[in-house]
Enzyme design. Sequence first.
Site, PDB file in Angstrom:
ATOM      1  N   CYS A  24      59.229  55.135 -22.929  1.00  0.00           N
ATOM      2  CA  CYS A  24      57.705  54.712 -23.550  1.00  0.00           C
ATOM      3  C   CYS A  24      57.120  53.385 -23.649  1.00  0.00           C
ATOM      4  O   CYS A  24      56.338  52.779 -23.636  1.00  0.00           O
ATOM      5  CB  CYS A  24      56.932  56.139 -23.937  1.00  0.00           C
TER       6      CYS A  24
ATOM      7  N   SER B 214      48.060  62.683 -23.843  1.00  0.00           N
ATOM      8  CA  SER B 214      48.380  61.576 -22.563  1.00  0.00           C
ATOM      9  C   SER B 214      48.439  61.759 -20.807  1.00  0.00           C
ATOM     10  O   SER B 214      48.713  62.856 -21.230  1.00  0.00           O
ATOM     11  CB  SER B 214      48.883  60.006 -23.135  1.00  0.00           C
TER      12      SER B 214
ATOM     13  N   ILE C  14      49.816  62.561 -16.878  1.00  0.00           N
ATOM     14  CA  ILE C  14      50.835  62.124 -16.537  1.00  0.00           C
ATOM     15  C   ILE C  14      50.434  61.241 -15.699  1.00  0.00           C
ATOM     16  O   ILE C  14      49.242  61.473 -14.270  1.00  0.00           O
ATOM     17  CB  ILE C  14      51.224  63.348 -15.453  1.00  0.00           C
TER      18      ILE C  14
ATOM     19  N   LYS D 141      46.021  57.523 -23.827  1.00  0.00           N
ATOM     20  CA  LYS D 141      45.165  58.914 -23.574  1.00  0.00           C
ATOM     21  C   LYS D 141      44.773  59.250 -23.147  1.00  0.00           C
ATOM     22  O   LYS D 141      44.132  60.202 -22.327  1.00  0.00           O
ATOM     23  CB  LYS D 141      44.468  59.858 -25.103  1.00  0.00           C
TER      24      LYS D 141
ATOM     25  N   HIS E 211      49.125  56.467 -19.103  1.00  0.00           N
ATOM     26  CA  HIS E 211      50.226  56.126 -19.680  1.00  0.00           C
ATOM     27  C   HIS E 211      51.574  56.596 -18.849  1.00  0.00           C
ATOM     28  O   HIS E 211      51.971  57.351 -18.715  1.00  0.00           O
ATOM     29  CB  HIS E 211      50.642  57.096 -21.015  1.00  0.00           C
TER      30      HIS E 211
END
Lengths: 173, 394
Positions: free
Chosen positions: B83, B208, B210, B333, B337
């Site tokens: 990430c 968060s 998809i 969030k 993301h």
Amino acid sequence: MSQRAEIEAWYRKMEEFAEEMKRSVGIPAIIDPRTGATMWYDQRELKLRYTLSIERVKRFFEALGEGKVLATRCGETIMFPPQADCPGGGEAEWVEMPPEGELITWTVINVKPYTFSHYDDYVVGVARMANGVNVLAWIRSREAASLRPGMKVRLKVVRREPEGYLTYELEPE
Amino acid sequence: MRKVAIVGTGHSRFGVRYEVSLAELAHEAVREAIREAGVEAKEIELSVVGNAGGWSSEPLPAVVVNEYSGLSGKATYRVEAACATGSAAIKAAHDAIAAGEADVALVVGVEKMNESPTPTVVEFIGRAGNYFWEFENFGLTFPGYYALYATSYMFTYNAKEEDLCEVAVKNHYYASMNPKAHFPRKISVEDCMRSRYVAWPIKLLDSSPITDGAAAVVLASEEVARKLTDSPVWIEAIGAASDTSNISRRSTYLSLPAAREASARAYRKANIDPSAPAKALDLAEVHDCFTIAEVLAYEDLGFARRGEGYKLVKEGQTYAGGLIPVNLSGGLKAKGHPIGATGVSMAVEIVRQLLGKVEEGRRATVRHGRGLAHNVGGTGHYAYVTIYSLSRPR
């Protein structure tokens, strides 16, 4: 319906739609109901299953058959999961993990990965064992709401069903 | 080492982007960043593409993105740090320019997560721990990993699920003013508390989404940056660190040691007092993949004392006008993301904030001319803390 059944039903729906589109317009198109966007439904499905090399830590898996969970040691440092080589050089030696430990933290896996979607919700936790080394594993058959940090747990070899292979779990005392 | 500045930014709309391919999505951000920088494609010497992939079909995203945007032939590679991929990509391009290997570099972060169905994506992210010892046998998921931190934190510091939901409420509030956000709508603590558990104690609205999205920045050496713009935003400091693959090998579940180390390294380079960093910064974009992650970030970055992070948001100290505004973009969030794009998106947001180019209502007051990006990969496996500044670094 289990999560696995829900997922399978969804896949079937997508496939049927794509099949119908191939018959009517000649391409496997999927239309997103929200945006109306057209997508290509992949006609190549990949089956992904790894073969993992465990030759150098085979002793760990043999010991499971004897009801023991092993770690490896380099000098004063105990390593779990076990590794064959000492990071600083030389080969590690095998030692047995003590069964006694204390729960540090845990979670309940409610939304499961696809390959775990045939299980009911399961509890995963981390315990600090009597030798000061942490073990992450499933926590056996206990209401998650009754778990507390510091609770005594025992490290046990179990057979994982329905796959039927030996692994280890943490059992609250 | 040479100084490096951001001279152009681009950002796609984040969300479920079924109507565009990976390359088309990346191009939205690339086109905007190149235009803003005022450079021509031929001036770009290096193209670094941040993409985690797996869930999307292209295994070599760098060349796909470059071909589509007319950048074939450039030096290029894909960067992956889970990430934190976007921040790692920025560091790679930064380091090349700082070392004199390039004068102009493009960094593109792009992720098309919705090319696979949700259960597959859950599986892929769940595998991003230690595959054999954590996933194969115990089926962890990403919310599951962060839930291990949340459980430990809540029991140790007596924080409640409602306290964590306060982070979601704040970030959705700011996302409601960000037209690029995946979820531009407000939620209440009650909405968050009513959402279903994905990995107890983490609920859907603690998480968060998809997301598909892309972000891009053009980096330039000092000499080139001065010619291109009157308002370069400098990369003042990058602190990078990492941690064990197995989460069981961590000594604590109350903090991400890699993030602590990365911030200490960044503060040292930028000469920021680590006991009061908020006093030197106008805003921070932090890695709130789950609400607990933002609370840990407050503490790891030194904005709050250990065990008091959850109080900071409750007291409004991380809203605009507070001690340190955090995630005025909506954060991971609510902005979304898209894994490989996130770190680059943070850079774009901070540059635009420092230049006063964001929507009213979610604008930080710029006094120090400095913003911080805190980007964590995996469950604390990778950490990048990057400090962006209006002033040329010393």
